[in-house]
Motif scaffolding. Structure first.
Motif, PDB file in Angstrom:
ATOM      1  N   HIS A  18       0.833  -1.205   0.079  1.00 35.09           N
ATOM      2  CA  HIS A  18       0.042   0.047   0.050  1.00 35.09           C
ATOM      3  C   HIS A  18       0.742   1.151   0.010  1.00 35.09           C
ATOM      4  CE1 HIS A  18      -3.679  -2.302   0.550  1.00 35.09           C
ATOM      5  NE2 HIS A  18      -2.705  -2.888   1.495  1.00 35.09           N
ATOM      6  N   GLY A  19       2.241   1.083   0.039  1.00 33.64           N
ATOM      7  CA  GLY A  19       3.054   2.397   0.204  1.00 33.64           C
ATOM      8  C   GLY A  19       2.689   3.090   1.325  1.00 33.64           C
ATOM      9  N   ILE A  20       2.240   2.521   2.510  1.00 38.26           N
ATOM     10  CA  ILE A  20       2.059   3.364   3.647  1.00 38.26           C
ATOM     11  C   ILE A  20       2.504   2.710   4.922  1.00 38.26           C
ATOM     12  CG2 ILE A  20      -0.120   4.714   2.897  1.00 38.26           C
ATOM     13  CD1 ILE A  20      -1.869   2.562   4.278  1.00 38.26           C
ATOM     14  N   ASP A  21       2.791   3.452   6.004  1.00 38.92           N
ATOM     15  CA  ASP A  21       2.987   2.769   7.153  1.00 38.92           C
ATOM     16  C   ASP A  21       1.758   2.524   7.921  1.00 38.92           C
ATOM     17  OD1 ASP A  21       4.360   1.772   9.470  1.00 38.92           O
ATOM     18  OD2 ASP A  21       5.286   3.658   9.912  1.00 38.92           O
ATOM     19  N   HIS A  22       1.756   1.252   8.546  1.00 45.40           N
ATOM     20  CA  HIS A  22       0.410   0.747   9.440  1.00 45.40           C
ATOM     21  C   HIS A  22       0.220   1.746  10.417  1.00 45.40           C
ATOM     22  CE1 HIS A  22       3.428  -1.302  11.870  1.00 45.40           C
ATOM     23  NE2 HIS A  22       2.599  -1.426  12.659  1.00 45.40           N
ATOM     24  N   SER A  23       1.413   2.117  10.946  1.00 49.38           N
ATOM     25  CA  SER A  23       1.270   2.983  12.301  1.00 49.38           C
ATOM     26  C   SER A  23       0.532   4.449  12.008  1.00 49.38           C
ATOM     27  CB  SER A  23       2.780   3.245  12.926  1.00 49.38           C
ATOM     28  OG  SER A  23       3.286   3.953  12.071  1.00 49.38           O
ATOM     29  N   ALA A  24       0.073   4.744  11.004  1.00 46.94           N
ATOM     30  CA  ALA A  24      -0.619   5.899  10.774  1.00 46.94           C
ATOM     31  C   ALA A  24      -1.981   5.746  10.955  1.00 46.94           C
ATOM     32  CB  ALA A  24      -0.444   6.629   9.254  1.00 46.94           C
ATOM     33  N   TYR A  25      -2.502   4.384  11.281  1.00 47.21           N
ATOM     34  CA  TYR A  25      -3.948   4.128  11.264  1.00 47.21           C
ATOM     35  C   TYR A  25      -4.423   3.578  12.704  1.00 47.21           C
ATOM     36  CZ  TYR A  25      -3.619   4.799   6.292  1.00 47.21           C
ATOM     37  OH  TYR A  25      -3.560   5.552   5.012  1.00 47.21           O
ATOM     38  N   ARG A  26      -5.571   3.556  12.787  1.00 56.77           N
ATOM     39  CA  ARG A  26      -6.071   2.937  14.268  1.00 56.77           C
ATOM     40  C   ARG A  26      -5.980   1.316  14.053  1.00 56.77           C
ATOM     41  NH1 ARG A  26      -9.766   6.309  17.379  1.00 56.77           N
ATOM     42  NH2 ARG A  26      -9.494   8.403  16.527  1.00 56.77           N
ATOM     43  N   LEU A  27      -5.756   0.594  15.297  1.00 57.64           N
ATOM     44  CA  LEU A  27      -5.549  -0.766  15.088  1.00 57.64           C
ATOM     45  C   LEU A  27      -6.671  -1.305  16.127  1.00 57.64           C
ATOM     46  CD1 LEU A  27      -1.770  -1.163  15.609  1.00 57.64           C
ATOM     47  CD2 LEU A  27      -2.981  -1.149  13.452  1.00 57.64           C
ATOM     48  N   THR A  28      -7.181  -2.439  15.344  1.00 61.84           N
ATOM     49  CA  THR A  28      -8.316  -3.165  16.367  1.00 61.84           C
ATOM     50  C   THR A  28      -7.405  -4.582  16.553  1.00 61.84           C
ATOM     51  OG1 THR A  28     -10.467  -3.872  16.754  1.00 61.84           O
ATOM     52  CG2 THR A  28      -9.591  -3.896  14.423  1.00 61.84           C
ATOM     53  N   HIS A  29      -7.591  -5.120  17.685  1.00 63.43           N
ATOM     54  CA  HIS A  29      -6.797  -6.368  18.063  1.00 63.43           C
ATOM     55  C   HIS A  29      -7.973  -7.558  17.685  1.00 63.43           C
ATOM     56  CE1 HIS A  29      -3.891  -3.496  19.523  1.00 63.43           C
ATOM     57  NE2 HIS A  29      -3.038  -4.527  18.924  1.00 63.43           N
ATOM     58  N   THR A  30      -7.482  -8.491  17.048  1.00 60.14           N
ATOM     59  CA  THR A  30      -8.441  -9.871  16.777  1.00 60.14           C
ATOM     60  C   THR A  30      -7.286 -10.963  16.709  1.00 60.14           C
ATOM     61  OG1 THR A  30      -9.812 -10.776  15.615  1.00 60.14           O
ATOM     62  CG2 THR A  30      -8.110  -9.452  14.306  1.00 60.14           C
ATOM     63  N   TYR A  31      -7.789 -12.076  16.264  1.00 54.44           N
ATOM     64  CA  TYR A  31      -6.791 -13.208  16.121  1.00 54.44           C
ATOM     65  C   TYR A  31      -6.886 -13.666  14.711  1.00 54.44           C
ATOM     66  CZ  TYR A  31      -6.638 -14.089  21.301  1.00 54.44           C
ATOM     67  OH  TYR A  31      -6.663 -13.835  22.647  1.00 54.44           O
ATOM     68  N   CYS A  32      -5.701 -13.994  14.361  1.00 58.09           N
ATOM     69  CA  CYS A  32      -5.590 -14.497  12.777  1.00 58.09           C
ATOM     70  C   CYS A  32      -5.927 -16.094  13.024  1.00 58.09           C
ATOM     71  CB  CYS A  32      -4.213 -14.368  12.193  1.00 58.09           C
ATOM     72  SG  CYS A  32      -3.067 -15.527  12.935  1.00 58.09           S
ATOM     73  N   PRO A  33      -6.357 -16.746  11.759  1.00 60.34           N
ATOM     74  CA  PRO A  33      -6.992 -18.040  11.992  1.00 60.34           C
ATOM     75  C   PRO A  33      -6.024 -19.072  12.728  1.00 60.34           C
ATOM     76  CG  PRO A  33      -7.460 -17.190   9.913  1.00 60.34           C
ATOM     77  CD  PRO A  33      -6.394 -16.246  10.552  1.00 60.34           C
ATOM     78  N   SER A  34      -4.622 -18.844  12.557  1.00 62.00           N
ATOM     79  CA  SER A  34      -3.667 -19.733  13.044  1.00 62.00           C
ATOM     80  C   SER A  34      -3.823 -19.498  14.629  1.00 62.00           C
ATOM     81  CB  SER A  34      -2.301 -19.530  12.643  1.00 62.00           C
ATOM     82  OG  SER A  34      -1.484 -20.589  13.114  1.00 62.00           O
ATOM     83  N   CYS A  35      -3.641 -18.348  14.996  1.00 63.31           N
ATOM     84  CA  CYS A  35      -3.492 -18.037  16.558  1.00 63.31           C
ATOM     85  C   CYS A  35      -4.846 -18.281  17.280  1.00 63.31           C
ATOM     86  CB  CYS A  35      -2.895 -16.654  16.687  1.00 63.31           C
ATOM     87  SG  CYS A  35      -1.240 -16.127  16.188  1.00 63.31           S
ATOM     88  N   TYR A  36      -5.808 -18.339  16.728  1.00 69.31           N
ATOM     89  CA  TYR A  36      -7.314 -18.463  17.220  1.00 69.31           C
ATOM     90  C   TYR A  36      -7.190 -19.808  17.286  1.00 69.31           C
ATOM     91  CZ  TYR A  36     -12.065 -19.201  17.875  1.00 69.31           C
ATOM     92  OH  TYR A  36     -13.437 -19.274  18.272  1.00 69.31           O
ATOM     93  N   THR A  37      -6.821 -20.820  16.224  1.00 70.05           N
ATOM     94  CA  THR A  37      -6.812 -22.132  16.655  1.00 70.05           C
ATOM     95  C   THR A  37      -5.823 -22.591  17.790  1.00 70.05           C
ATOM     96  OG1 THR A  37      -7.512 -22.449  14.059  1.00 70.05           O
ATOM     97  CG2 THR A  37      -6.572 -24.630  15.292  1.00 70.05           C
ATOM     98  N   HIS A  38      -4.845 -22.027  17.685  1.00 69.74           N
ATOM     99  CA  HIS A  38      -3.877 -22.555  18.933  1.00 69.74           C
ATOM    100  C   HIS A  38      -4.347 -22.053  20.150  1.00 69.74           C
ATOM    101  CE1 HIS A  38      -0.159 -23.183  20.638  1.00 69.74           C
ATOM    102  NE2 HIS A  38      -0.076 -21.988  21.196  1.00 69.74           N
TER     103      HIS A  38
END
Length: 68
Positions: A40-60
């Protein structure tokens, strides 16, 4: 694809830090912060984050709960 000029909330895995992307095809993918920045040519830190689980971490995580 969503334009990156509007305020976005990025779903990020609270365990491994992968960022969820939902391309126009509708199939979500989970990418690293570096891949997100390159794509995307942008830094993720410029946006708000919402925390969730990716499928792998959720399963674990669910397997750990079931074993307890």
């Amino acid at each position: 694809m969503t334009t990156m000029t509007q305020t976005m909330i990025l779903p990020i895995c609270c365990v491994c830090g992968l960022i969820r992307e939902e391309p126009a095809s509708g199939t979500e993918s989970w990418v690293t912060k570096q891949v997100f920045r390159q794509t995307h040519g942008i830094d993720h830190s410029a946006y708000r984050l919402t925390h969730t689980y990716c499928p792998s971490c959720y399963t674990h995580f669910m397997n750990r709960i079931a074993a307890a």
